[in-house]
Design a protein around this motif. Structure first.
Motif, PDB file in Angstrom:
ATOM      1  N   LEU A 103      -0.501   3.463   4.203  1.00 16.33           N
ATOM      2  CA  LEU A 103      -0.737   4.614   3.327  1.00 16.33           C
ATOM      3  C   LEU A 103      -0.120   5.889   3.902  1.00 16.33           C
ATOM      4  CD1 LEU A 103      -4.443   4.005   2.233  1.00 16.33           C
ATOM      5  CD2 LEU A 103      -2.415   3.913   0.770  1.00 16.33           C
ATOM      6  N   PRO A 123       1.152   5.880  -2.935  1.00 16.40           N
ATOM      7  CA  PRO A 123       1.382   7.307  -2.660  1.00 16.40           C
ATOM      8  C   PRO A 123       2.825   7.737  -2.903  1.00 16.40           C
ATOM      9  CG  PRO A 123       0.989   6.090  -0.605  1.00 16.40           C
ATOM     10  CD  PRO A 123       0.655   5.182  -1.739  1.00 16.40           C
ATOM     11  N   ALA A 137       0.812  -1.223   0.000  1.00 17.83           N
ATOM     12  CA  ALA A 137       0.000   0.000   0.000  1.00 17.83           C
ATOM     13  C   ALA A 137       0.839   1.264   0.000  1.00 17.83           C
ATOM     14  CB  ALA A 137      -0.946  -0.011   1.207  1.00 17.83           C
ATOM     15  N   SER A 138       2.035   1.216   0.570  1.00 18.67           N
ATOM     16  CA  SER A 138       2.881   2.418   0.628  1.00 18.67           C
ATOM     17  C   SER A 138       3.408   2.832  -0.741  1.00 18.67           C
ATOM     18  CB  SER A 138       4.064   2.187   1.566  1.00 18.67           C
ATOM     19  OG  SER A 138       3.643   1.994   2.891  1.00 18.67           O
TER      20      SER A 138
END
Length: 422
Positions: free
Chosen positions: A123, A69, A65-66
Motif C-alpha cells: 500500500l 492507491p 494492493a498497490s
C-alpha cells in the motif's frame, strides 16, 4: 528528508546539447535505471515473501494492493508534481521507498510478521507510485530542450528494458542467498543509489517561476489546481484526443499481454519456457524501438505514426491467439513490441512537447491513470472472460478496443498533424 536549496532546483543548465551528452539527462537516466532495477528486485522479494507467508490467493491480494492507491491518488500526484517540482517529488518518493523497504527487511530478519506487513508495504508503494509517476513523466521537459524529448523517451525505454532483464534475476539471486530480507535490502540499496544522482540534477526555470526578489503569485488550492489541469487538457485539441487514444489502447492491450498470455501459453502447451520466449520477443521489439528513438531523436509526423502503429499493433495483438506455432507467436510478439513500443514512446514525447511545463505533471497523471491505474484492474475481467469464451474471442475483442484507439487518433486532424519539435 533534506532537499538541496531552491537555487539549484531552478539553476539554468549550460548551453543546449544532445540528450545523450547532457550531464543532467545522464544523471537522471542513471537514477531512473537504478530505481527501476530496484523496483524489479522489490517485486520479486514481495511475491516470494507473500507466497511463503500465505496462500496463493492471499499472495495475489498482496501483489494487487498497490493498484488501488495508484488508481485513487494518481491525479493528486500530478498536482503535487506541478506544485513542488518533479525533482523534489522524486527525491522524496525515493527516500520513502528506501526507508520502507529497509524497515521491512529488518523486521523479516528478526521476526515473521506475516502478510499484514507485506500488505502495508504494498500500500505504501502504491501511494508513493501515485505521486512519483507523474513527476517521472514531467521531469524530462524540465531538464532538456523540447527537441530532445523523443530521444529521452528512447533512452528511458532502453533503461526500462535493461531493468527488466537485470532486476528479476538479481531479485531471485538475493532470495536464494539470503531470503526475502536480503532481496529487500538489495532493492533499498538501489533506491538509495538514485537519490544523490537526482539531487545533482539541475532543472530549467519555468517562465512563471519569476526571478530573485520577486513575490511568488498567490497559489490556488489543490482542488483548483486539479480542475485547472483537467480543463487545460479538455481545451487542448491534441492532448484531449491523445488521452482518449491512450485510454483505449491501454485498456485493450494490458489484459491480453499479461493475464491472457499466461493462459494462452497454458492452453497451447507452450509452458513457462514458451511464454518466456514470447515475452522475450516482445521485449526485443520494444527495445529496438527505444534504441531507434535514442539514436534518431525524432520521428516525422509523430501523430500520424502514433495512430497508425496503434491500429496495426492491434491486429498483431489479436493474431497472437490464432498463430499455429510457438515460433510464429514469438515473431508476432516481436511485431507487437516494435509497434506498441514506438506508439508508447511517441505518446510520452507528445505529452511532454504539447504540454505547458506548468501542467506537465497533471497531464502525465491523467495518462498514467489509464495506463497504470485503471488498465491493471482489467486483469480479473480478462481472466474471467477467457474462462467463459476462450482466448481467441477475448484477444480479438481486446484488439478491437486497441484498434479503436488508433482510429480515434486518425479521425482527429489536430492529433494526426501533430509533430515533434526539431
Amino acid at each position: 528528508m533534506t532537499v538541496t536549496p531552491a537555487i539549484s532546483e531552478a539553476a539554468q543548465p549550460a548551453p543546449d546539447r544532445p540528450a545523450h551528452r547532457d550531464p543532467d539527462v545522464l544523471r537522471w537516466l542513471g537514477a531512473y535505471t537504478s530505481s527501476a532495477i530496484g523496483d524489479n528486485v522489490y517485486y520479486v522479494a514481495l511475491s516470494w515473501a507473500a507466497v511463503q507467508a500465505g496462500t496463493p490467493s492471499q499472495a495475489g491480494l498482496v501483489m494487487a494492493a498497490s493498484a488501488v492507491p495508484r488508481a485513487l491518488l494518481m491525479l493528486g500526484g500530478g498536482v503535487i508534481a506541478d506544485r513542488f517540482g518533479p525533482r523534489r517529488v522524486l527525491i522524496a518518493g525515493g527516500g520513502v521507498r528506501c526507508a520502507a523497504v529497509v524497515a521491512v527487511a529488518a523486521l523479516l530478519l528478526v521476526s515473521s510478521p506475516g502478510l499484514w506487513l507485506l500488505g502495508l508495504l504494498a500500500l505504501v508503494f502504491g501511494v508513493v507510485d501515485a505521486v512519483v509517476m507523474p513527476a517521472l513523466g514531467a521531469l524530462p521537459a524540465r531538464i532538456t530542450v523540447r527537441g530532445q524529448l523523443a530521444r529521452v523517451q528512447g533512452m528511458r525505454g532502453m533503461a526500462s528494458r535493461l531493468a527488466a532483464v537485470v532486476g528479476a534475476p538479481l531479485g531471485g539471486l538475493g532470495v536464494a542467498l539470503g531470503g526475502a530480507a536480503a532481496a529487500f535490502g538489495a532493492a533499498a540499496l538501489l533506491f538509495a543509489v538514485a537519490l544523490p544522482l537526482l539531487t545533482a540534477v539541475r532543472m530549467r526555470s519555468r517562465p512563471q517561476d519569476g526571478g530573485a526578489g520577486q513575490e511568488p503569485p498567490s497559489r490556488p488550492t489543490a482542488a483548483r489546481d486539479l480542475r485547472d489541469g483537467v480543463e487545460y487538457i479538455r481545451r487542448d485539441p491534441v492532448l484531449a484526443r491523445l488521452m482518449v487514444v491512450i485510454a483505449l489502447s491501454d485498456l485493450g492491450f494490458v489484459g491480453p499481454l499479461n493475464v491472457g498470455l499466461t493462459l494462452l501459453a497454458d492452453e497451447r502447451g507452450w509452458g513457462a519456457t514458451g511464454m518466456g520466449w514470447v515475452l522475450a520477443g516482445f521485449g526485443t521489439g520494444a527495445g529496438a524501438t527505444s534504441l531507434l528513438l535514442a539514436v534518431r531523436g525524432r520521428v516525422p509526423r509523430a501523430g500520424l505514426v502514433l495512430s497508425v502503429t496503434i491500429a496495426v499493433g492491434a491486429v498483431a495483438v489479436g493474431a497472437l491467439a490464432y498463430v499455429p506455432t510457438l515460433a510464429a507467436a514469438v515473431g508476432t510478439a516481436l511485431a507487437v513490441g516494435l509497434l506498441t513500443g514506438l506508439s508508447g514512446a511517441l505518446c510520452g514525447a507528445l505529452i511532454q512537447t504539447e504540454s505547458d511545463p506548468a501542467f506537465t505533471g497533471r497531464v502525465t497523471s491523467v495518462a498514467n491513470l489509464f495506463s497504470l491505474g485503471l488498465a491493471p484492474l482489467t486483469f480479473p475481467l480478462t481472466g474471467a472472460a477467457i474462462a467463459l469464451w476462450g482466448t481467441g474471442p477475448v484477444f480479438a475483442a481486446s484488439a478491437g478496443v486497441c484498434a479503436l484507439g488508433g482510429l480515434t487518433g486518425l479521425a482527429c486532424g489536430a492529433l494526426r498533424r501533430a509533430e515533434l519539435p526539431r
